[in-house]
Design a protein around this motif. Structure first.
Motif, mmCIF file in Angstrom:
data_model
loop_
_atom_site.group_PDB
_atom_site.id
_atom_site.type_symbol
_atom_site.label_atom_id
_atom_site.label_comp_id
_atom_site.label_asym_id
_atom_site.label_seq_id
_atom_site.Cartn_x
_atom_site.Cartn_y
_atom_site.Cartn_z
ATOM 1 N N ARG A 66 19.607 76.155 77.478
ATOM 2 C CA ARG A 66 20.090 75.209 76.735
ATOM 3 C C ARG A 66 20.577 73.944 77.354
ATOM 4 O O ARG A 66 21.103 74.028 78.466
ATOM 5 N N ASN A 67 20.149 72.757 76.815
ATOM 6 C CA ASN A 67 20.660 71.493 77.371
ATOM 7 C C ASN A 67 19.933 70.917 78.500
ATOM 8 O O ASN A 67 20.097 70.018 79.156
ATOM 9 N N GLN A 69 16.387 69.856 80.760
ATOM 10 C CA GLN A 69 14.968 69.546 80.525
ATOM 11 C C GLN A 69 14.086 69.967 81.278
ATOM 12 O O GLN A 69 14.468 70.378 82.498
ATOM 13 N N ALA A 340 22.059 77.545 65.799
ATOM 14 C CA ALA A 340 20.873 76.843 66.410
ATOM 15 C C ALA A 340 19.859 77.297 65.915
ATOM 16 O O ALA A 340 19.578 78.162 64.885
ATOM 17 N N THR A 341 18.610 76.821 66.423
ATOM 18 C CA THR A 341 17.312 76.718 65.628
ATOM 19 C C THR A 341 16.087 77.092 66.586
ATOM 20 O O THR A 341 15.927 76.587 67.678
ATOM 21 N N SER A 347 16.828 79.972 62.138
ATOM 22 C CA SER A 347 18.210 79.908 62.786
ATOM 23 C C SER A 347 18.588 81.098 63.310
ATOM 24 O O SER A 347 18.173 82.017 62.798
ATOM 25 N N GLU A 365 23.527 71.062 72.839
ATOM 26 C CA GLU A 365 22.748 70.207 72.199
ATOM 27 C C GLU A 365 21.369 70.497 71.667
ATOM 28 O O GLU A 365 20.866 70.260 70.620
ATOM 29 N N TRP A 366 20.764 71.501 72.662
ATOM 30 C CA TRP A 366 19.358 72.130 72.181
ATOM 31 C C TRP A 366 19.234 73.230 73.011
ATOM 32 O O TRP A 366 19.841 73.587 73.837
ATOM 33 N N THR A 367 18.245 74.008 72.431
ATOM 34 C CA THR A 367 17.937 75.211 72.902
ATOM 35 C C THR A 367 16.978 75.450 74.317
ATOM 36 O O THR A 367 16.441 73.978 74.415
ATOM 37 N N PRO A 369 14.011 74.675 76.520
ATOM 38 C CA PRO A 369 12.725 73.897 75.863
ATOM 39 C C PRO A 369 11.594 74.726 76.342
ATOM 40 O O PRO A 369 11.466 75.431 77.161
#
Length: 398
Positions: A66-67, A69, A340-341, A347, A365-367, A369
């Motif tokens: 998560r978070n 790139q 989270a999604t 979800s 912020e995000w799962t 990638p």
């Protein structure tokens, strides 16, 4: 850039796979660092396929990455190496957990990287460290836990050693890696921007947690053995089974706590026994004490046992499963589950952020990638045109 986070403005390049390196980078990402995870175009990090899969991707992956790139680079290709060098030239931290010598074979030895970027902090996580007779040997967390002493003392005395239920050795090494990186960054601040290597061996990371094992052996020749659920020398502290078959962990090894505990279960005689007033005295009679606590717990259901202990202010807990955690008021109050999604819109809950910072908290912020999801955007920031990126992809460099 999120200036509300303590590591905002730092760029971290992750060359790790599986657990130790990626966990260290995840912590950095949760607290504001820009983390670029470099993966092979051929499948990426194996963790993407570990444990329970959802629609073909590990649920663990969505948390561990998560978070971050995701940038795909073929490190067997000269163009891939060139891109990586550009990234490293402007990075603050490089985290890698390859076998020692791997980066050197790619022309990415410390002298080269330090010349390229004198401010770079390089975190190297490996089984046995970057020196010593075992440095070239492969070493997973299980080996580190074994060599570091943890597995020898884990389990019951009449049975072989057992493992903990998670890859704790890797995770401990990751924590030491982050601590070392932060120390090195602080050193860089006061030493003209000079970076350095943080060398973490998995077995040493575990060994560092082994409390009094070394002086006890060196001074007294004492070798600590497996003792099941009790802690010799710290009494009473163990797991006990209640009348409904459920277990509780009771830690009544403090002097005043022990006295409150004994009074709460109707054993004022033991609470007032001067021979049990300190830990040393209690430990000499631990079999007696554990037997009576076993009998008391076995005569009451878990809920009643916990209520008695709570009223007496005795540290205690049931043994939590994931199902217990999901409904526990303490977990919920501390926001230890984040919503989270998944990629298909479903979800799910992820573990919350640790530690809790009062003014600059971390966040998810995000799962994790998709493989190579950020490749084009990252290369664009390095000055590559769309045509150049397409050519690199066609040649198999990315």
């Amino acid at each position: 850039m999120d200036t509300a986070k303590p590591l905002a403005g730092l760029k971290v390049i992750e060359l790790g796979t599986l657990i130790a390196g990626p966990f260290a980078a995840r912590i950095c990402a949760e607290f504001g660092a820009e983390v670029i995870k470099v993966e092979s175009p051929n499948g990426g990090d194996p963790l993407r396929k570990w444990r329970k899969l959802y629609e073909g991707t590990s649920l663990w992956w969505f948390v561990q990455a998560r978070n971050k790139q995701s940038l795909t680079l073929n490190l067997k290709d000269a163009d891939g190496i060139a891109i990586l060098k550009k990234l490293i030239s402007e990075a603050d931290i490089l985290i890698e957990n390859f076998r020692p010598g791997t980066l050197e074979k790619l022309g990415l030895d410390w002298d080269t990287l330090h010349t390229l970027n004198p401010a770079l902090v390089m975190v190297r996580l490996s089984g046995f460290g970057q020196t010593g007779p075992l440095m070239d040997q492969p070493g997973f967390g299980a080996v580190g836990e074994s060599m570091g002493g943890l597995r020898y003392i884990t389990g019951f005395e009449d049975r072989p050693p057992v493992r903990t239920g998670i890859s704790i050795g890797d995770s401990i090494a990751a924590l030491w890696g982050v601590i070392g990186a932060l120390m090195a960054l602080r050193h860089r601040e006061v030493n003209q921007g000079k970076g350095q290597i943080v060398d973490v061996a998995l077995y040493e990371a575990v060994f560092a947690m082994m409390e009094s094992m070394v002086p006890e052996f060196d001074v007294m020749g004492f070798v600590r053995e497996r003792t099941g659920n009790i802690m010799p020398g710290i009494t009473p502290s163990s797991i006990h089974t209640c009348s409904d078959g459920k277990a509780v962990q009771i830690g009544a090894n403090g002097d005043a706590i022990f006295q409150r505990f004994m009074r709460a279960i109707g054993r004022e005689d033991l609470a007032d026994d001067p021979a049990l007033a300190d830990n040393a005295g209690r430990d000499t009679r631990r079999d007696e004490l554990y037997a009576l606590i076993d009998r008391w717990a076995a005569s009451h259901p878990q809920d009643e046992v916990l209520k008695v202990l709570e009223r007496a202010e005795v540290p205690a807990s049931k043994i939590y499963s994931a199902a217990d955690m999901f409904t526990d008021p303490q977990y919920l109050a501390r926001e230890m589950f984040l919503n989270a999604t998944l990629p298909d819109g479903k979800s799910f809950k992820m573990p919350g952020i640790v530690p809790k910072l009062s003014d600059t908290p971390g966040s998810a912020e995000w799962t994790g990638p998709a493989l190579g999801e950020h490749t084009d955007a990252i290369l664009g920031t390095l000055g590559y045109s769309e045509q150049q990126i397409a050519e690199l992809r066609a040649r198999g460099a990315i």
